[in-house]
Structure formats: structure tokens, C-alpha cells
Design an enzyme around this catalytic site. Structure first.
Site, PDB file in Angstrom:
ATOM      1  CB  CYS A   1      -0.784  -0.089   1.095  1.00  0.00           C
ATOM      2  SG  CYS A   1      -2.246   1.069   1.260  1.00  0.00           S
TER       3      CYS A   1
ATOM      4  CG  ASP B   1      -6.954  -0.974  -5.291  1.00  0.00           C
ATOM      5  OD1 ASP B   1      -7.520  -0.104  -5.108  1.00  0.00           O
ATOM      6  OD2 ASP B   1      -5.542  -1.552  -4.894  1.00  0.00           O
TER       7      ASP B   1
ATOM      8  CG  HIS C   1      -5.853  -1.572  -1.601  1.00  0.00           C
ATOM      9  ND1 HIS C   1      -5.088  -0.954  -2.385  1.00  0.00           N
ATOM     10  CD2 HIS C   1      -5.434  -1.209  -0.529  1.00  0.00           C
ATOM     11  CE1 HIS C   1      -3.838  -0.312  -1.893  1.00  0.00           C
ATOM     12  NE2 HIS C   1      -4.258  -0.358  -0.559  1.00  0.00           N
TER      13      HIS C   1
END
Length: 281
Positions: free
Chosen positions: A169, A217, A249
Site C-alpha cells: 500500500c 482495487d 486492495h
């Protein structure tokens, strides 16, 4: 259940954490703001490993703290710098370090947000978390990365010419950027890191990068992925981006509701193979 699908975690309206649930998460050592009560996080044994906190000189008044996991056997081992999500160094990041150490690596996870003095894993308010994260500028983080690779090169248990980096991330974008600015890094594996900024700098990449992204995502779109692939091609790069069509995600994080076991199990050996193929193994 907490479901993080946004590029840097959830927004406050995405979840609600009770005091009892938060206390349980904190006791377990995972990030309160991201833990799913239905998750079954992987726990990796420390047998045969040395796990410890250390400090890394970085030119700041207070040195950079870092969690280290490495094989206990003597000798020099390849090293991988592990870059956390916005939640700091919590139990999942430590477990990633143990997994890499069990695979024969020295895994080093710097606490990039330590200057704030805030215990990020204990925070449930995403606004508070992102306020801390925003204080860590690109230049500051890049400096900490370079300080970490310099520290690794001096350790008797590390192979100085075999250093890689991986991140998740927020940390995924750091991987792309680190492959541009730190010549000590031989290979990078970015897990769902933002691409908009780094795609403009694709020609600056000096080390090969493998990217893992989720087709579902909501924060890093397939248009973003296509733009990065185009930028890499235009720069004459051979870096690869793998997209798992059904993954969200955070699909590699087994402590989140977004965890996608088939994608995660496919990605892990690919990470190890990529590192070895580029001299980090």
C-alpha cells in the site's frame, strides 16, 4: 468486519470499531484500524531466527527504529527491506519479516513514522493515522531508506551486494521510488502501491520492479496500471505488473477482510523467485 479497499486504507465511514473489539486487536498486536474479526492471520514461527528491534543512524536527533528478523545460523544472508502500510510496524509486518527470514533473508522493517511519537497500530481513527503519515515527506522517507541500506551493508550477517525491497500500500509506492533513488537496491516488489506519481518518473528506475495489483482495487484503477505499463514500455523498461482480476486492495494482508488467499499464495513464491533472479537470494 473491516473491509479496506481504498489505496491508503479506509475512511471513517467504512467501519466501526467497538472498545471490546479494539482491545482484542491491540492485544494481538495487529493494526486496530484494519483488523477483521473474521480473519485468521498467519503466524510464522521464530524458531531458528533472531528477531529484535534495533536503531539505524539516519542523521536525525533520534535514530530510526527498525524491526529485524534473520536466520540464526552464521554467515551472510541476502536482505530485504520491508516497507509497511499506513498502520506502521504491527504484528502482520513483523510476521512478513519472519516469513522472509525463514526463507533465508535478513528482513528489516524501519518505523518510518517514528518521529510523530504516535502508536499507529493502536489508532482506530483513520483521520488521525493519515495526519501522521502525511508528515513523512518523500525526501524524508527516501533518506530513511538510504540509511537502512547503508546500515544493512555494514552488518556481518548481511550480504552487502544483495539487498532488495518490498512494501505494501503506502509502502508499495515507496518501493517504486526507492528503485529510482537508492543504487544499493537490486530489486523491488511493490504490492498495490499508488502509481500516479511514480508513473511520471518511470524512466528514473534503476532496479527492476515487480508489481502486484488487484483488479477490483477501487483506489488504484486498471487505468492507472495501464498508464504505468505504458510508461515503463516508453522508458524501455522490462518491469512486470501482475494483476489478480478478482482481488481487492490489501489482498495480501491475511489480517484484513480483503485477504485473497489464492492470489496471496500465488504471489509469495513469485516474490522469492524475482528476488533470486535479480541477485537477492
Amino acid at each position: 468486519m473491516l473491509n479496506l479497499t481504498r489505496p491508503d486504507g479506509s475512511r471513517p465511514e467504512d467501519f466501526h470499531v467497538t472498545r471490546r473489539t479494539a482491545a482484542g486487536m491491540l492485544f494481538a498486536g495487529y493494526a486496530v484500524a484494519a483488523f477483521s474479526a473474521e480473519a485468521a492471520p498467519i503466524t510464522t514461527s521464530s524458531d531458528g531466527l533472531v528477531t529484535e528491534w534495533t536503531t539505524i543512524p539516519n542523521g536525525a536527533a533520534k535514530a530510526l527504529p527498525a524491526f529485524v528478523a534473520r536466520p540464526a545460523v552464521s554467515g551472510r544472508h541476502p536482505a530485504i527491506l520491508v516497507v509497511n502500510e499506513v498502520f506502521g510496524i504491527h504484528e502482520w509486518i513483523k510476521d512478513i519479516c519472519r516469513r522472509l527470514a525463514q526463507a533465508g533473508y535478513v528482513a528489516v522493517a524501519p518505523d518510518f513514522f517514528y518521529r510523530s511519537g504516535v502508536d499507529l497500530p493502536a489508532k482506530s481513527d483513520l483521520k488521525e493515522i493519515l495526519a501522521v503519515v502525511s508528515q513523512a515527506s518523500d525526501d524524508q522517507v527516501d533518506g530513511d531508506v538510504r540509511a537502512t541500506t547503508a546500515w544493512i551493508r555494514k552488518q556481518p550477517f548481511a550480504r552487502p551486494a544483495a539487498i532488495g525491497i518490498t512494501g505494501f500500500c503506502w509502502g508499495g509506492q515507496v518501493v517504486w521510488r526507492s528503485a529510482m533513488i537508492d543504487p544499493e537496491i537490486k530489486a523491488g516488489v511493490a504490492r498495490y502501491g499508488q502509481l500516479k506519481k511514480v508513473s511520471l518518473r518511470a524512466a528514473e528506475l534503476k532496479a527492476p520492479v515487480l508489481g502486484f495489483y488487484g483488479g477490483k482495487d477501487q483506489g488504484i484503477t486498471q487505468e492507472d496500471v495501464a498508464a504505468m505499463r505504458g510508461a515503463l514500455k516508453a522508458a524501455g523498461r522490462k518491469d512486470e505488473i501482475i494483476v489478480y482480476p478478482d482481488a481487492q486492495h490489501g489482498f495480501l494482508a491475511d489480517y484484513r477482510a480483503s485477504y485473497d488467499e489464492p492470489a496471496a499464495k500465488d504471489a509469495w513464491p513469485k516474490l522469492l523467485a524475482f528476488m533470486k533472479a535479480h541477485g537477492v537470494g
